[in-house]
Design an enzyme around this catalytic site. Structure first.
Site, PDB file in Angstrom:
ATOM      1  N   ASP A   5     -11.495   2.956   3.835  1.00 36.96           N
ATOM      2  CA  ASP A   5     -11.845   1.532   3.771  1.00 36.96           C
ATOM      3  C   ASP A   5     -13.366   1.342   3.740  1.00 36.96           C
ATOM      4  O   ASP A   5     -13.842   0.251   3.431  1.00 36.96           O
ATOM      5  CB  ASP A   5     -11.298   0.814   5.017  1.00 36.96           C
ATOM      6  CG  ASP A   5     -10.158  -0.128   4.683  1.00 36.96           C
ATOM      7  OD1 ASP A   5      -9.971  -0.434   3.499  1.00 36.96           O
ATOM      8  OD2 ASP A   5      -9.468  -0.574   5.629  1.00 36.96           O
ATOM      9  N   LYS A  57       0.844  -1.202   0.000  1.00 34.74           N
ATOM     10  CA  LYS A  57       0.000   0.000   0.000  1.00 34.74           C
ATOM     11  C   LYS A  57       0.875   1.246   0.000  1.00 34.74           C
ATOM     12  O   LYS A  57       0.644   2.183  -0.771  1.00 34.74           O
ATOM     13  CB  LYS A  57      -0.919   0.002   1.234  1.00 34.74           C
ATOM     14  CG  LYS A  57      -2.101  -0.933   1.086  1.00 34.74           C
ATOM     15  CD  LYS A  57      -2.846  -1.153   2.390  1.00 34.74           C
ATOM     16  CE  LYS A  57      -3.878  -2.259   2.191  1.00 34.74           C
ATOM     17  NZ  LYS A  57      -4.507  -2.735   3.410  1.00 34.74           N
ATOM     18  N   GLN A 103      -5.037  -1.404   9.627  1.00 33.92           N
ATOM     19  CA  GLN A 103      -4.934  -2.752   9.051  1.00 33.92           C
ATOM     20  C   GLN A 103      -5.560  -3.783   9.993  1.00 33.92           C
ATOM     21  O   GLN A 103      -5.216  -3.853  11.171  1.00 33.92           O
ATOM     22  CB  GLN A 103      -3.445  -3.080   8.813  1.00 33.92           C
ATOM     23  CG  GLN A 103      -3.197  -4.394   8.108  1.00 33.92           C
ATOM     24  CD  GLN A 103      -3.697  -4.417   6.672  1.00 33.92           C
ATOM     25  OE1 GLN A 103      -3.486  -3.479   5.908  1.00 33.92           O
ATOM     26  NE2 GLN A 103      -4.382  -5.489   6.304  1.00 33.92           N
TER      27      GLN A 103
END
Ligand code: NAP
Length: 298
Positions: free
Chosen positions: A122, A55, A99
């Site tokens: 997200d 990422k 995460q």
């Protein structure tokens, strides 16, 4: 070899990242700073470390700033929440990603609820879940949004098509179903208690498999010509001893004999997730600064 057209997610993701990079360059000119994505990783889970590294690399490659916060596995929940709050208040940070999975002593729902919904790239915050369900602009989870992009690229309008989503997780199955409904599909959501899964699959023009069971969906379940999107990523023993290989939730060999189009694993849905994350980040950067953005080019 099967008849089905292969849906090349890797190539689509590359193109999407190139479009994001162009929009990011325009943002730098208008805002006088780069758009920024902060990724928080707690602990040293090897798979999560690989994701975070990729990422970061791809964020920088698109001309955006990457902020990585690596915290030890024994970080307290309060300390993690304080980091999230600090990122919420940092004007250089447009998108925040924590995460998952988090270590067992942390309440994931509470951590996600602490992220500012307008930086929640997200799309996991309940505010964004609600926005998706009611058709308001927000942020949509990256993997299902990537699947819809591939479908629209292949099929054009999805209106009126029968779709089955196998799996009802908050990360993939449920948002996938909402997105397909928003595209005017007739949506069936199947799960582990579904009575006759092959029958549900047989009716579908679009099959989304997000189960986590290697090669579960068989070619003979499919309606001929169906479009198959395989979200599954499963590691199974390879041909050589000690080696593993990746397979999806769909039995590619038999499915590609019957489907009209199908995503491979790897190289289908997988590469889309980070590309869509970068897309969401550049959208967040514009929205949060009140700058115009043509989201249709993304
Ligand atoms: P998950 O949270 O474990 O959910 C799996 C879903 O499959 C559940 O809803 C479960 O039903 C359903 N299911 C399990 N066994 C079934 C069966 N025999 N028949 C029908 N449904 C069944 O998994 P997830 O996070 O959604 O991920 C699904 C897959 O996608 C995994 O392989 C994962 O690695 C992959 N994935 C890929 C990406 C990517 O490409 N970037 C991103 C995320 C996930 P119940 O609800 O009834 O238990």
């Amino acid at each position: 070899m099967g008849e089905a057209a292969i849906i090349d997610g890797k190539a689509f993701a590359e193109n999407l990242r190139a479009r994001v990079a162009e929009v990011a360059a325009g943002f730098l000119e208008k805002a006088n700073r780069k758009a920024g994505l902060a990724v928080v990783l707690v602990g040293e889970d090897p798979a999560s470390q690989v994701y975070v590294r990729n990422k970061g690399k791809q964020t920088v490659a698109c001309g955006m700033e990457s902020f990585e916060h690596k915290l030890p596995v024994d970080t307290s929940e309060a300390d993690l929440l304080a980091v999230v709050e600090q990122l919420n208040n940092d004007p250089a940070v447009d998108g925040i990603l924590v995460q998952l999975p988090l270590p067992g002593h942390m309440d994931e729902a509470k951590v996600i609820a602490t992220i500012n919904p307008d930086k929640d790239v997200d799309g996991f915050h309940v505010v964004n879940v609600g926005r998706l369900a009611t058709g308001l602009p927000g942020f949509v989870p990256c993997t299902p949004l990537g699947c819809v992009m591939l479908l629209k690229d292949k099929l054009g309008s999805l209106s009126g098509l029968d779709a089955v989503v196998i799996g009802r997780s908050n990360i993939v199955g449920k948002p996938m179903a909402q997105l397909l409904l928003a595209e005017s599909c007739t949506v069936t959501v199947a799960h582990s208690r579904t009575k006759d899964l092959p029958e549900a699959v047989r009716r579908a023009d679009i099959v989304i498999a997000a189960v986590g069971r290697p090669e579960m969906v068989k070619g003979e379940w499919l309606k001929p010509g169906a479009t198959v999107i395989d979200v599954g990523i499963n590691r199974v023993p390879g041909a050589e001893e000690g080696k593993t290989r990746l397979v999806g939730d769909v039995d590619f060999a038999s499915a590609s004999e019957v489907a009209g189009a199908i995503t491979p694993v790897p190289g289908g849905v997988g590469p889309m997730t980070i590309a869509v994350l970068l897309r969401n980040t550049i959208v967040a950067a514009h929205r949060n600064m009140g700058l115009e953005i043509d989201e249709s080019v993304l």
